[in-house]
Scaffold this active site. Structure first.
Site, PDB file in Angstrom:
ATOM      1  N   LYS A  72      31.481  27.790 -40.135  1.00  6.54           N
ATOM      2  CA  LYS A  72      30.958  27.973 -38.777  1.00  6.54           C
ATOM      3  C   LYS A  72      30.717  29.456 -38.465  1.00  6.54           C
ATOM      4  O   LYS A  72      31.219  30.340 -39.165  1.00  6.54           O
ATOM      5  CB  LYS A  72      31.942  27.340 -37.782  1.00  6.54           C
ATOM      6  CG  LYS A  72      32.051  25.811 -37.943  1.00  6.54           C
ATOM      7  CD  LYS A  72      32.912  25.193 -36.840  1.00  6.54           C
ATOM      8  CE  LYS A  72      32.995  23.675 -36.998  1.00  6.54           C
ATOM      9  NZ  LYS A  72      33.757  23.050 -35.893  1.00  6.54           N
ATOM     10  N   TYR A  85      25.567  17.322 -33.616  1.00  7.50           N
ATOM     11  CA  TYR A  85      26.804  16.896 -32.937  1.00  7.50           C
ATOM     12  C   TYR A  85      26.534  15.857 -31.861  1.00  7.50           C
ATOM     13  O   TYR A  85      27.308  15.743 -30.900  1.00  7.50           O
ATOM     14  CB  TYR A  85      27.500  18.111 -32.323  1.00  7.50           C
ATOM     15  CG  TYR A  85      28.415  18.878 -33.272  1.00  7.50           C
ATOM     16  CD1 TYR A  85      29.494  18.251 -33.906  1.00  7.50           C
ATOM     17  CD2 TYR A  85      28.237  20.242 -33.510  1.00  7.50           C
ATOM     18  CE1 TYR A  85      30.348  18.946 -34.746  1.00  7.50           C
ATOM     19  CE2 TYR A  85      29.094  20.948 -34.358  1.00  7.50           C
ATOM     20  CZ  TYR A  85      30.150  20.296 -34.969  1.00  7.50           C
ATOM     21  OH  TYR A  85      31.008  20.990 -35.801  1.00  7.50           O
ATOM     22  N   ASN A 108      36.674  27.150 -34.865  1.00  7.92           N
ATOM     23  CA  ASN A 108      37.676  26.726 -35.842  1.00  7.92           C
ATOM     24  C   ASN A 108      37.197  26.754 -37.302  1.00  7.92           C
ATOM     25  O   ASN A 108      37.656  25.990 -38.135  1.00  7.92           O
ATOM     26  CB  ASN A 108      38.259  25.363 -35.451  1.00  7.92           C
ATOM     27  CG  ASN A 108      37.219  24.262 -35.404  1.00  7.92           C
ATOM     28  OD1 ASN A 108      36.063  24.496 -35.750  1.00  7.92           O
ATOM     29  ND2 ASN A 108      37.621  23.074 -35.035  1.00  7.92           N
ATOM     30  N   HIS A 123      33.643  22.954 -40.615  1.00  8.53           N
ATOM     31  CA  HIS A 123      33.377  21.544 -40.305  1.00  8.53           C
ATOM     32  C   HIS A 123      33.487  20.729 -41.582  1.00  8.53           C
ATOM     33  O   HIS A 123      33.103  21.199 -42.651  1.00  8.53           O
ATOM     34  CB  HIS A 123      31.958  21.375 -39.741  1.00  8.53           C
ATOM     35  CG  HIS A 123      31.486  19.951 -39.789  1.00  8.53           C
ATOM     36  ND1 HIS A 123      31.848  19.029 -38.842  1.00  8.53           N
ATOM     37  CD2 HIS A 123      30.752  19.278 -40.716  1.00  8.53           C
ATOM     38  CE1 HIS A 123      31.327  17.847 -39.177  1.00  8.53           C
ATOM     39  NE2 HIS A 123      30.660  17.978 -40.305  1.00  8.53           N
ATOM     40  N   GLU A 137      24.992  13.618 -42.122  1.00  4.83           N
ATOM     41  CA  GLU A 137      25.070  15.077 -42.047  1.00  4.83           C
ATOM     42  C   GLU A 137      24.413  15.741 -43.264  1.00  4.83           C
ATOM     43  O   GLU A 137      23.744  16.768 -43.122  1.00  4.83           O
ATOM     44  CB  GLU A 137      26.538  15.496 -41.904  1.00  4.83           C
ATOM     45  CG  GLU A 137      27.098  15.069 -40.547  1.00  4.83           C
ATOM     46  CD  GLU A 137      28.600  15.273 -40.391  1.00  4.83           C
ATOM     47  OE1 GLU A 137      29.257  15.751 -41.351  1.00  4.83           O
ATOM     48  OE2 GLU A 137      29.117  14.971 -39.298  1.00  4.83           O
TER      49      GLU A 137
HETATM   50  P1  ATP Z   1      34.359  19.016 -37.113  1.00  6.61           P
HETATM   51  O1  ATP Z   1      33.615  17.770 -36.674  1.00  6.61           O
HETATM   52  O2  ATP Z   1      33.644  20.295 -36.697  1.00  6.61           O
HETATM   53  O3  ATP Z   1      34.729  18.981 -38.549  1.00  6.61           O
HETATM   54  P2  ATP Z   1      36.785  17.898 -36.094  1.00  6.61           P
HETATM   55  O4  ATP Z   1      36.308  16.624 -36.703  1.00  6.61           O
HETATM   56  O5  ATP Z   1      38.128  18.403 -36.503  1.00  6.61           O
HETATM   57  O6  ATP Z   1      35.755  19.074 -36.324  1.00  6.61           O
HETATM   58  P3  ATP Z   1      35.795  16.922 -33.575  1.00  6.61           P
HETATM   59  O7  ATP Z   1      36.643  16.139 -32.636  1.00  6.61           O
HETATM   60  O8  ATP Z   1      34.769  16.210 -34.396  1.00  6.61           O
HETATM   61  O9  ATP Z   1      36.771  17.778 -34.512  1.00  6.61           O
HETATM   62  O10 ATP Z   1      35.096  18.058 -32.701  1.00  6.61           O
HETATM   63  C1  ATP Z   1      33.961  18.738 -33.220  1.00  6.61           C
HETATM   64  C2  ATP Z   1      34.108  20.200 -32.908  1.00  6.61           C
HETATM   65  O11 ATP Z   1      34.030  20.386 -31.507  1.00  6.61           O
HETATM   66  C3  ATP Z   1      35.447  20.835 -33.290  1.00  6.61           C
HETATM   67  O12 ATP Z   1      35.547  21.206 -34.633  1.00  6.61           O
HETATM   68  C4  ATP Z   1      35.481  22.039 -32.397  1.00  6.61           C
HETATM   69  O13 ATP Z   1      34.637  23.096 -32.879  1.00  6.61           O
HETATM   70  C5  ATP Z   1      34.875  21.470 -31.124  1.00  6.61           C
HETATM   71  N1  ATP Z   1      35.906  20.938 -30.239  1.00  6.61           N
HETATM   72  C6  ATP Z   1      36.643  19.810 -30.390  1.00  6.61           C
HETATM   73  N2  ATP Z   1      37.488  19.615 -29.379  1.00  6.61           N
HETATM   74  C7  ATP Z   1      37.287  20.658 -28.538  1.00  6.61           C
HETATM   75  C8  ATP Z   1      37.846  21.048 -27.279  1.00  6.61           C
HETATM   76  N3  ATP Z   1      38.795  20.323 -26.687  1.00  6.61           N
HETATM   77  N4  ATP Z   1      37.394  22.188 -26.707  1.00  6.61           N
HETATM   78  C9  ATP Z   1      36.429  22.940 -27.281  1.00  6.61           C
HETATM   79  N5  ATP Z   1      35.834  22.612 -28.473  1.00  6.61           N
HETATM   80  C10 ATP Z   1      36.268  21.501 -29.083  1.00  6.61           C
HETATM   81 MG    MG Z   2      34.353  15.868 -36.384  1.00  8.29          MG
END
Ligand code: ATP
Ligand code: MG
Length: 138
Positions: A10, A50, A113, A116, A127
């Site tokens: 990211k 997303y 974070n 992804h 994806e």
């Molecule tokens: P990713 O899909 O990016 O691998 P993930 O599966 O761990 O991450 P998801 O629940 O799919 O988490 O959320 C997608 C992304 O949205 C997260 O990686 C983070 O960047 C962002 N995100 C998730 N929850 C929050 C939140 N509460 N506040 C802000 N950003 C968030």
């Molecule tokens: Mg995710």
């Protein structure tokens, strides 16, 4: 069974110069790199990627962040790739991520974070197809 997954380094991790370190972790964990590219995406492209999160309160901020700078998109391959990459990444919120995980080492916040990873077979397929053409995966 060999499986493919999709991953993104990211914008936060790219900006901080963690691309090489994260790729090294991925290779050390036994993933093969099938395809990889550095690119920048627009907000609309981030929204398409997303779209499953479009009703979430963080959608606008997340898609703004994901379009804020270069990313590295890649297709990875190994046995059990989807689950193993999720394990290597650690919890979405780095505060809850296990020691040794990529998010524990390189992520700053629940949004920024670092990495992804696809969460299931069907999302991996979507994806990979969102970012790579078939000829790039041959
Ligand atoms: P990713 O899909 O990016 O691998 P993930 O599966 O761990 O991450 P998801 O629940 O799919 O988490 O959320 C997608 C992304 O949205 C997260 O990686 C983070 O960047 C962002 N995100 C998730 N929850 C929050 C939140 N509460 N506040 C802000 N950003 C968030
Ligand atoms: Mg995710």
């Amino acid at each position: 069974m060999t499986q493919r997954t999709f991953s993104i380094i990211k914008p936060d991790a790219f900006r901080k110069g963690h691309t090489g370190a994260i790729l090294a972790e991925i290779e050390k964990a036994g993933f093969g790199i099938v395809a990889i590219k550095r690119l920048s995406i627009s907000k609309a492209q981030a929204e398409g990627f997303y779209y499953v999160h479009k009703e979430r309160p963080f959608f606008a901020s997340l898609t703004q962040f994901m379009s804020s700078g270069p990313i590295v998109a890649m297709v990875l391959e190994k046995d059990n790739a989807i689950a193993d990459l999720r394990k290597l990444m650690g919890a979405t919120n780095p505060a809850n991520a296990d020691e040794g995980t990529i998010r524990k080492k390189y992520a700053a916040s629940i949004e920024e974070n670092a990495i992804h990873g696809s969460d299931a077979e069907d999302t991996a397929k979507f994806e990979i197809g969102y970012f790579f053409a078939g000829y790039e995966l041959a």
